[in-house]
Design an enzyme around this catalytic site. Structure first.
Site, PDB file in Angstrom:
ATOM      1  N   ARG A 176     -85.308  38.174 -45.772  1.00 30.20           N
ATOM      2  CA  ARG A 176     -84.038  38.508 -45.030  1.00 30.20           C
ATOM      3  C   ARG A 176     -82.974  38.584 -46.228  1.00 30.20           C
ATOM      4  O   ARG A 176     -83.241  38.087 -47.147  1.00 30.20           O
ATOM      5  CB  ARG A 176     -83.633  37.319 -44.209  1.00 30.20           C
ATOM      6  CG  ARG A 176     -84.261  37.360 -42.686  1.00 30.20           C
ATOM      7  CD  ARG A 176     -83.613  36.403 -41.857  1.00 30.20           C
ATOM      8  NE  ARG A 176     -83.347  35.124 -42.283  1.00 30.20           N
ATOM      9  CZ  ARG A 176     -81.975  34.564 -42.170  1.00 30.20           C
ATOM     10  NH1 ARG A 176     -81.133  35.263 -41.428  1.00 30.20           N
ATOM     11  NH2 ARG A 176     -81.823  33.445 -42.905  1.00 30.20           N
ATOM     12  N   SER A 205     -89.215  30.199 -51.369  1.00 32.23           N
ATOM     13  CA  SER A 205     -90.103  29.046 -50.708  1.00 32.23           C
ATOM     14  C   SER A 205     -91.529  28.803 -51.162  1.00 32.23           C
ATOM     15  O   SER A 205     -92.451  28.767 -50.473  1.00 32.23           O
ATOM     16  CB  SER A 205     -89.818  28.948 -49.291  1.00 32.23           C
ATOM     17  OG  SER A 205     -88.339  28.477 -49.077  1.00 32.23           O
ATOM     18  N   ASP A 226     -85.866  26.630 -49.362  1.00 32.14           N
ATOM     19  CA  ASP A 226     -85.491  26.294 -48.060  1.00 32.14           C
ATOM     20  C   ASP A 226     -84.871  25.031 -47.832  1.00 32.14           C
ATOM     21  O   ASP A 226     -83.866  24.666 -47.008  1.00 32.14           O
ATOM     22  CB  ASP A 226     -86.383  26.820 -46.892  1.00 32.14           C
ATOM     23  CG  ASP A 226     -87.576  26.117 -47.015  1.00 32.14           C
ATOM     24  OD1 ASP A 226     -88.215  25.386 -48.124  1.00 32.14           O
ATOM     25  OD2 ASP A 226     -88.526  26.433 -46.189  1.00 32.14           O
TER      26      ASP A 226
END
Length: 462
Positions: A79, A150, A203
């Protein structure tokens, strides 16, 4: 059938006994977690819990202002987002984001292909956004980006980290050992994109930052999704392995990598041992294998297979699906566990659709729900013990402590598996006791990893 039912009941009774998590055991697990945390801070490699320095020493306060970007790469999608911060507690004035699917061939291609693709999508997003915004709110300043990545990295500073290894579906050999920030920075320059990577985080750190922005009492960010991890704020002078100057803030965010926690107190069953032995990383990530979304469905499948082979309770079935590893997933067991229909129709439907088990009796379906309950409850109670371990390490688990402590939790397992979430919350209360519980809150922090990255870019650059 009566004999089969007795056999089956025995399998369930054994499971219940081996998965038992009385409060006394959970307190031992919490204190083992706190001990491992201390050992990991003492020296590099001092504990199974890595306690990595994130080099983030300033978390957002809510006073940041300006335009910041975030990039969140952790799976098959990534994203990109931008946030306009109003400063002085006005918080996020505006945010836009876009999700992009990574073409499968790029997940095992070369580093420059993957980062080239990401940079080109980022450039498109920036161009579209700035066209819509007309006025450029950067006032001639360089664009700042926070990058949530991540995967395991070894960090050297807040904006650099070398990739230790890929996990999930990625295998890009030439990226291992390279600085992922430098790779992204190079790819952005090739696109003519004037953007500076201000911070590299994961994250859990993003979840902590995103929640801290709105609430200054947040002390930890925890993920319970496909996998699990936690990050929390430690006093810099409580980190003996820290070499170098202590940060001005006196704080350091620690990325625990707690999925690898292990203690002899953990209630491990034969099913867990088999799962671990056949996994890609035997002997590692034991706490994660007991508590996270990737594994709960698989543990239940193994119990159901034993039930079928030992008791024949499902009758004469084609057990090829029941024997397929990871075929039963955690969303399936969540759906069965939450079935409130009088005849447990959802359980019947899932057993049929996913495992080709038909014509079950209501008694058998009730037994399946019991198994889901035992496995999910153990996971949630062990999850609560981990959180209690962090509070213990911070000295925020006793009655004498009146400071408010907020734990921000994100991840699909926590968000969508209601009984898991409720059990985690009530168990934490049980472990802390009535008095201490009054000053501890658990918050669902949605989308920390995207917004969190942009917010850390903001707090780093101010």
């Amino acid at each position: 059938m009566a004999a089969a039912a007795v056999e089956a009941e025995q399998v369930v009774a054994d499971l219940r006994e081996r998965c038992a998590t009385p409060a006394s055991l959970l307190r031992d697990v919490a204190s083992a977690m706190a001990d491992e945390m201390g050992a990991g801070l003492e020296e590099e490699g001092g504990s199974r819990v890595k306690m990595l320095l994130s080099y983030v020493d300033k978390l957002p306060t809510g006073r940041e202002e300006g335009l910041f970007y975030g990039l969140d790469l952790g799976g098959t999608n990534f994203r990109v987002l931008k946030v306009q911060l109003g400063g002085n507690k006005k918080h996020v004035v505006n945010s836009e984001s876009r999700e992009v699917t990574i073409p499968p061939h790029l997940m095992s291609g070369t580093s420059s292909e993957l980062f080239g693709f990401i940079a080109s999508e980022l450039a498109k997003f920036v161009a579209d956004e700035e066209e819509n915004a007309n006025a450029n709110s950067l006032n001639g300043k360089k664009r700042e980006l926070g990058f949530t990545f991540s995967f395991p990295v070894r960090q050297r500073s807040v904006a650099s980290g070398t990739l230790v290894k890929w996990t999930k579906a990625f295998s890009i050999d030439d990226a291992v050992g390279e600085d992922v920030v430098a790779e992204l920075q190079t790819a952005m320059s090739k696109q003519g994109l004037d953007m500076h990577v201000a911070a590299l985080i994961n994250d859990a750190v993003g979840t902590l930052a995103g929640a801290r922005y709105y609430d200054e009492d947040v002390v930890a960010g925890v993920i319970f999704g496909t996998g699990t991890n936690a990050a929390y704020v430690e006093r810099a002078n409580a980190i003996p392995k820290w070499e170098g100057e202590l940060p001005n803030s006196g704080d350091m965010v620690i990325n625990m990598e707690w999925g690898n926690f292990y203690s002899s107190q953990l209630p491990v069953t034969e099913y867990d041992q088999e799962l671990d032995k056949e996994s890609l990383n035997p002997g590692e990530q034991i706490y994660e294998k007991l508590t996270s979304g990737m594994y709960l469905g698989e543990i239940v499948r193994r119990v159901l297979l034993k039930l079928s082979l030992q008791s024949g309770i499902f009758g004469d079935i084609d057990d090829s699906k029941l024997k397929a590893h990871f075929h039963l997933r955690t969303p399936h067991i969540s759906a069965m566990h939450h079935d409130e229909t009088p005849d447990l129709n959802i359980v019947a439907e899932k057993l049929h659709q996913i495992l080709q088990i038909t014509n079950t009796s209501l008694e058998t379906r009730k037994m399946v729900v019991k198994i889901c309950d035992i496995v999910a409850r153990r996971a949630a109670r062990l999850a609560a013990a981990g959180v209690a371990g962090i509070l213990m390490k911070l000295g925020r688990n006793g009655c004498a402590n009146t400071q408010r402590s907020v734990i921000a939790i994100d991840g699909g397992l926590f968000e969508h598996y209601t009984k898991f979430r409720e059990c985690l919350e009530s168990t934490l209360g049980e472990l802390l006791g009535d008095e201490a519980s009054k000053s501890v809150a658990v918050k669902h922090a949605n989308d920390g990893s995207g917004i969190g990255a942009a917010l850390i870019a903001a707090s780093q650059s101010q």
